[in-house]
Design a protein around this motif. Structure first.
Motif, PDB file in Angstrom:
ATOM      1  N   VAL A   1       0.869  -1.075   0.128  1.00 10.22           N
ATOM      2  CA  VAL A   1      -0.199   0.058  -0.095  1.00 10.22           C
ATOM      3  C   VAL A   1       1.145   1.233  -0.307  1.00 10.22           C
ATOM      4  O   VAL A   1       1.805   1.225   0.705  1.00 10.22           O
ATOM      5  N   TRP A   2       0.540   2.171  -0.673  1.00 14.06           N
ATOM      6  CA  TRP A   2       1.115   3.496  -0.760  1.00 14.06           C
ATOM      7  C   TRP A   2       0.660   4.557   0.246  1.00 14.06           C
ATOM      8  O   TRP A   2      -0.512   4.736   0.543  1.00 14.06           O
ATOM      9  N   LEU A   3       1.622   5.168   0.908  1.00 18.98           N
ATOM     10  CA  LEU A   3       1.350   5.890   2.220  1.00 18.98           C
ATOM     11  C   LEU A   3       1.582   7.485   1.491  1.00 18.98           C
ATOM     12  O   LEU A   3       2.709   7.864   1.081  1.00 18.98           O
ATOM     13  N   LEU A   4       0.691   8.202   1.213  1.00 19.54           N
ATOM     14  CA  LEU A   4       0.879   9.390   0.853  1.00 19.54           C
ATOM     15  C   LEU A   4       0.836  10.539   1.781  1.00 19.54           C
ATOM     16  O   LEU A   4       0.128  10.798   2.732  1.00 19.54           O
ATOM     17  N   HIS A   5       2.261  11.108   1.700  1.00 21.16           N
ATOM     18  CA  HIS A   5       2.647  12.040   2.783  1.00 21.16           C
ATOM     19  C   HIS A   5       1.650  13.376   2.930  1.00 21.16           C
ATOM     20  O   HIS A   5       1.330  13.614   1.671  1.00 21.16           O
ATOM     21  N   ALA A   6       1.392  13.868   4.012  1.00 23.50           N
ATOM     22  CA  ALA A   6       0.158  14.820   4.285  1.00 23.50           C
ATOM     23  C   ALA A   6       0.911  16.323   3.447  1.00 23.50           C
ATOM     24  O   ALA A   6       2.110  16.468   3.768  1.00 23.50           O
ATOM     25  N   MET A   7      -0.072  16.974   3.104  1.00 27.15           N
ATOM     26  CA  MET A   7      -0.023  18.046   2.746  1.00 27.15           C
ATOM     27  C   MET A   7      -1.097  19.141   3.276  1.00 27.15           C
ATOM     28  O   MET A   7      -2.116  18.730   3.805  1.00 27.15           O
ATOM     29  N   TYR A   8      -0.826  20.318   3.407  1.00 28.53           N
ATOM     30  CA  TYR A   8      -1.957  21.296   3.999  1.00 28.53           C
ATOM     31  C   TYR A   8      -1.947  22.553   3.004  1.00 28.53           C
ATOM     32  O   TYR A   8      -1.220  22.950   2.283  1.00 28.53           O
ATOM     33  N   GLN A   9      -3.237  23.400   3.426  1.00 31.68           N
ATOM     34  CA  GLN A   9      -3.572  24.495   2.517  1.00 31.68           C
ATOM     35  C   GLN A   9      -4.042  25.523   3.744  1.00 31.68           C
ATOM     36  O   GLN A   9      -4.606  25.224   4.680  1.00 31.68           O
TER      37      GLN A   9
ATOM     38  N   ILE B   1      -4.894  23.724   7.106  1.00 29.93           N
ATOM     39  CA  ILE B   1      -5.762  22.630   7.426  1.00 29.93           C
ATOM     40  C   ILE B   1      -5.360  21.286   6.461  1.00 29.93           C
ATOM     41  O   ILE B   1      -4.740  21.852   5.370  1.00 29.93           O
ATOM     42  N   ARG B   2      -5.511  20.108   6.625  1.00 30.47           N
ATOM     43  CA  ARG B   2      -5.123  19.120   5.816  1.00 30.47           C
ATOM     44  C   ARG B   2      -5.886  19.107   4.489  1.00 30.47           C
ATOM     45  O   ARG B   2      -7.039  19.238   4.388  1.00 30.47           O
ATOM     46  N   LEU B   3      -4.821  19.021   3.368  1.00 31.25           N
ATOM     47  CA  LEU B   3      -5.468  18.930   2.028  1.00 31.25           C
ATOM     48  C   LEU B   3      -4.754  17.507   1.586  1.00 31.25           C
ATOM     49  O   LEU B   3      -4.071  17.136   1.371  1.00 31.25           O
ATOM     50  N   ARG B   4      -6.130  16.788   1.053  1.00 27.75           N
ATOM     51  CA  ARG B   4      -5.688  15.460   0.625  1.00 27.75           C
ATOM     52  C   ARG B   4      -5.118  15.542  -1.066  1.00 27.75           C
ATOM     53  O   ARG B   4      -5.520  16.567  -1.664  1.00 27.75           O
ATOM     54  N   TRP B   5      -4.518  14.763  -1.237  1.00 26.72           N
ATOM     55  CA  TRP B   5      -3.985  14.532  -2.628  1.00 26.72           C
ATOM     56  C   TRP B   5      -5.076  14.668  -3.644  1.00 26.72           C
ATOM     57  O   TRP B   5      -5.161  15.438  -4.692  1.00 26.72           O
TER      58      TRP B   5
ATOM     59  N   SER C   1      -0.162  29.306  -1.032  1.00 27.93           N
ATOM     60  CA  SER C   1      -1.290  28.548   0.052  1.00 27.93           C
ATOM     61  C   SER C   1      -1.023  27.074   0.404  1.00 27.93           C
ATOM     62  O   SER C   1      -1.889  26.644   1.099  1.00 27.93           O
ATOM     63  N   VAL C   2      -0.280  26.195  -0.126  1.00 29.70           N
ATOM     64  CA  VAL C   2      -0.310  24.928   0.025  1.00 29.70           C
ATOM     65  C   VAL C   2       1.268  24.683   0.603  1.00 29.70           C
ATOM     66  O   VAL C   2       2.324  24.934   0.071  1.00 29.70           O
ATOM     67  N   SER C   3       1.222  23.882   1.670  1.00 30.99           N
ATOM     68  CA  SER C   3       2.384  23.182   2.376  1.00 30.99           C
ATOM     69  C   SER C   3       2.485  21.901   1.631  1.00 30.99           C
ATOM     70  O   SER C   3       1.597  21.045   1.927  1.00 30.99           O
ATOM     71  N   PRO C   4       3.460  21.676   0.768  1.00 30.58           N
ATOM     72  CA  PRO C   4       3.449  20.582   0.018  1.00 30.58           C
ATOM     73  C   PRO C   4       3.893  19.201   0.844  1.00 30.58           C
ATOM     74  O   PRO C   4       4.467  19.523   1.933  1.00 30.58           O
ATOM     75  N   PRO C   5       3.810  18.046   0.307  1.00 31.00           N
ATOM     76  CA  PRO C   5       4.160  16.723   1.183  1.00 31.00           C
ATOM     77  C   PRO C   5       5.623  16.602   1.090  1.00 31.00           C
ATOM     78  O   PRO C   5       6.191  16.969   0.032  1.00 31.00           O
ATOM     79  N   PRO C   6       6.471  16.415   2.362  1.00 25.58           N
ATOM     80  CA  PRO C   6       7.734  16.457   2.203  1.00 25.58           C
ATOM     81  C   PRO C   6       8.298  15.369   1.531  1.00 25.58           C
ATOM     82  O   PRO C   6       7.711  14.279   1.276  1.00 25.58           O
TER      83      PRO C   6
END
Length: 237
Positions: A42-50, A105-109, A141-146
């Motif tokens: 399973v792929w784990l998608l690193h979190a991003m925020y907006q 806030i959390r922003l889903r892929w 406005s977006v903090s990308p996934p690390p």
């Protein structure tokens, strides 16, 4: 009190990673191994925020240039070269990232891809990675996934899932590649209970999550790549 992980000796570390060495992945000791042969993954998608208050045309690169032009900060100079003038600030963080406070806030892929006219379900030529998104600097406005590490939310969620699925006291190994450990001489491996992974960032003194984590009986493996891919793969038997 939660017990932390223990770092293995040089000899023990070499023994622990021997099965990874046998995969023949020569770059594994630098950026991590991805052993195959697992029946499921399973792929784990690193979190991003907006941050809705920052939505607009400005990018992370624009924001960096603005503070430099105002004299608020000095350009980054190395060996007489102005790196700010010679490169683009993408905004993508490198290493472990804590969950930001409000108004972020959390922003889903899937949500972000919808915003930019893409789709999580669309056919993709590569596994989940930075290549799923437009090149260049991200919107301010977006903090990308690390890159190179799980983020705080994904890391602790993974630990919760592994703890729930593992026998009480299940032992695991955690390996650091030479790029995140910044040690190109020694092989760095830690051992402890699955639950003790929660103390890892503090006990290892690194600002990255481990490159690979696997159960002592090798019933599961989590390769966390340190390349430019904001996702990780979990394999299990």
């Amino acid at each position: 009190m939660m017990v932390s992980m223990d770092r293995l000796s040089a000899t023990e570390s070499e023994q622990a990673v021997e099965w990874l060495r046998q995969t023949g992945q020569t770059s594994g000791f630098m950026t991590g191994f991805n052993p195959g042969g697992w029946p499921a993954q399973v792929w784990l998608l690193h979190a991003m925020y907006q941050n809705a208050a920052l939505i607009g045309p400005q990018t992370h690169h624009d924001a960096r240039r603005s503070v430099i032009d105002r004299g608020a900060v000095e350009p980054l100079m190395i060996g007489g070269v102005d790196l700010d003038a010679a490169s683009t600030v993408s905004g993508v963080p490198l290493g472990y990232v804590a969950r930001p406070n409000e108004p972020w806030i959390r922003l889903r892929w899937s949500e972000y891809l919808d915003q930019i006219g893409g789709s999580l379900q669309s056919p993709h030529d590569v596994p989940p990675s930075i290549r799923w998104f437009p090149r260049g600097s991200w919107a301010q406005s977006v903090s990308p996934p690390p890159e190179g590490s799980l983020d705080e939310v994904t890391w602790y969620t993974l630990i919760d899932v592994l703890s729930e699925a593992s026998p009480l006291g299940q032992q695991c190994f955690a390996f650091y590649g030479s790029l995140p450990s910044r040690d190109f001489e020694a092989v760095e491996v830690w051992r402890g209970s699955v639950g003790s992974l929660a103390t890892f960032i503090d006990s290892s003194l690194h600002d990255f999550t481990p490159t690979n984590v696997w159960a002592a009986d090798r019933g599961s493996s989590i390769p966390i790549t340190t390349s430019l891919r904001p996702r990780s793969a979990a394999h299990t038997s």
